[in-house]
Scaffold this active site. Structure first.
Site, mmCIF file in Angstrom:
data_model
loop_
_atom_site.group_PDB
_atom_site.id
_atom_site.type_symbol
_atom_site.label_atom_id
_atom_site.label_comp_id
_atom_site.label_asym_id
_atom_site.label_seq_id
_atom_site.Cartn_x
_atom_site.Cartn_y
_atom_site.Cartn_z
ATOM 1 N N HIS A 29 44.147 44.779 36.828
ATOM 2 C CA HIS A 29 44.665 43.588 37.503
ATOM 3 C C HIS A 29 43.505 42.901 38.230
ATOM 4 O O HIS A 29 42.412 43.465 38.331
ATOM 5 C CB HIS A 29 45.774 43.972 38.503
ATOM 6 C CG HIS A 29 45.316 44.903 39.571
ATOM 7 N ND1 HIS A 29 45.332 46.288 39.432
ATOM 8 C CD2 HIS A 29 44.744 44.656 40.777
ATOM 9 C CE1 HIS A 29 44.849 46.828 40.524
ATOM 10 N NE2 HIS A 29 44.473 45.876 41.346
ATOM 11 N N HIS A 59 42.226 40.386 41.736
ATOM 12 C CA HIS A 59 42.453 39.836 43.068
ATOM 13 C C HIS A 59 41.675 38.530 43.149
ATOM 14 O O HIS A 59 40.558 38.435 42.603
ATOM 15 C CB HIS A 59 41.985 40.809 44.154
ATOM 16 C CG HIS A 59 42.726 42.111 44.144
ATOM 17 N ND1 HIS A 59 43.853 42.347 44.906
ATOM 18 C CD2 HIS A 59 42.519 43.241 43.404
ATOM 19 C CE1 HIS A 59 44.284 43.579 44.663
ATOM 20 N NE2 HIS A 59 43.511 44.141 43.739
ATOM 21 N N GLU A 61 37.844 41.663 46.833
ATOM 22 C CA GLU A 61 38.241 42.586 47.909
ATOM 23 C C GLU A 61 36.996 43.241 48.478
ATOM 24 O O GLU A 61 36.770 43.214 49.698
ATOM 25 C CB GLU A 61 39.229 43.609 47.356
ATOM 26 C CG GLU A 61 40.542 42.933 46.899
ATOM 27 C CD GLU A 61 41.750 43.796 47.056
ATOM 28 O OE1 GLU A 61 41.775 44.900 46.500
ATOM 29 O OE2 GLU A 61 42.676 43.375 47.785
ATOM 30 N N THR A 71 44.402 49.255 47.763
ATOM 31 C CA THR A 71 44.269 48.094 48.656
ATOM 32 C C THR A 71 45.596 47.350 48.806
ATOM 33 O O THR A 71 45.656 46.287 49.416
ATOM 34 C CB THR A 71 43.213 47.100 48.122
ATOM 35 O OG1 THR A 71 43.690 46.551 46.874
ATOM 36 C CG2 THR A 71 41.876 47.771 47.924
#
Ligand SMILES: COc1ccc(N2C[C@H](O)c3cc(S(N)(=O)=O)sc3S2(=O)=O)cc1
Ligand SMILES: [Zn+2]
Length: 248
Positions: free
Chosen positions: A81, A83, A93, A186
């Site tokens: 995935h 971010h 991140e 996270t």
């Protein structure tokens, strides 16, 4: 230090993400090169999970794994995935010497050699390994475009579509230098079960491709539409941890 602060500090000593301050990184000559093999036949579907989208892989066999590097045993590929931020100014991140990148790819694996299930692996400090790849604004990324071309089918939360023959290994940087440290998920429940492996080299994505990520809905078809404009967690205290590097 107040009691609540000390209690907080004691009970969550290995949260992620962090700022990797390269002057404090320790080169570790015992860190081996990573062994990574991803079989394109392992990819199964694309799912909008509300806070991001996951490419999900078959993890009932050992066809797609990561091993060596800082790891003991092999870890099975489960999902990947991204971010991102509300603009190209931030979105990653992990942060490198205070520099935020516009996005970050996470490739999630679990310790199938030691634990019987993914859920069990989540409960152990060596249960999960996540490879982090930083993204920088550059030329159009054809592999990411193959995902974007399917995002219309998963525009709303909980929608999914078949996504097969995805060659995830082509998304990895050519240079395999990496940093590694012990951290956490996270996203909630922030379980402290992750060995993080962050590649030093960033891969390209263009600004229009990133904008497509922000057009995904965090709401289901039955709700008033709202967008996943950003989904990156703030950096966390490094506490007593040391980040190691595979390179000088
Ligand atoms: C407790 O139940 C669960 C715990 C975790 C998960 N996952 C989905 C999470 O979004 C998530 C976030 C990860 S990140 N950003 O790489 O740290 S890895 C990961 S996951 O695939 O483990 C599912 C169920
Ligand atoms: Zn992630």
């Amino acid at each position: 230090m107040g009691a609540s602060t000390s209690r907080h500090r004691q009970c969550r000593p290995r949260q992620s993400p962090i700022n990797i301050y390269t002057k404090k990184v320790r080169y570790d000559s015992s860190l081996k090169p990573l062994y990574i093999y991803y079989d394109p036949k392992s990819s199964q579907r694309l799912v909008n999970v509300g806070h991001c989208f996951n490419v999900e892989f078959e993890d009932t066999n050992d066809k797609s794994v990561v091993s060596d590097g800082p790891l003991v045993g092999y870890y099975r590929l489960r999902q990947c995935h991204f971010h991102w931020g509300a603009s190209d100014k931030d979105g990653s991140e992990h942060v490198i010497d205070g520099l935020e990148y516009p996005a970050e790819l996470h490739i999630v694996h679990w310790n199938a050699q030691k634990y019987p299930t993914f859920d069990e692996a989540l409960e152990h400090p060596d249960g999960v390994a996540v490879i982090g790849v930083l993204l920088k604004i550059g030329e159009t990324n054809p592999l990411i475009q193959s995902i974007i071309d399917s995002l219309d089918q998963v525009k709303e939360k909980n929608k999914e579509c078949p996504f097969t023959q995805f060659d995830l290994s082509s998304l990895l940087p050519n240079d395999r230098n990496y940093w590694t440290y012990q951290g956490s998920l996270t996203t909630t429940p922030y379980l402290e079960c992750v060995t993080w492996i962050i590649f030093q080299e960033a891969i390209p994505i263009d600004s229009d491709q990133l904008q497509h990520f922000r057009s995904l809905h965090c709401t289901s078809e039955a709700e008033d539409p709202a967008f996943i404009l950003e989904n990156h967690r703030a950096i966390q205290p490094i506490e007593a941890r040391v980040v190691r590097s595979s390179f000088k």
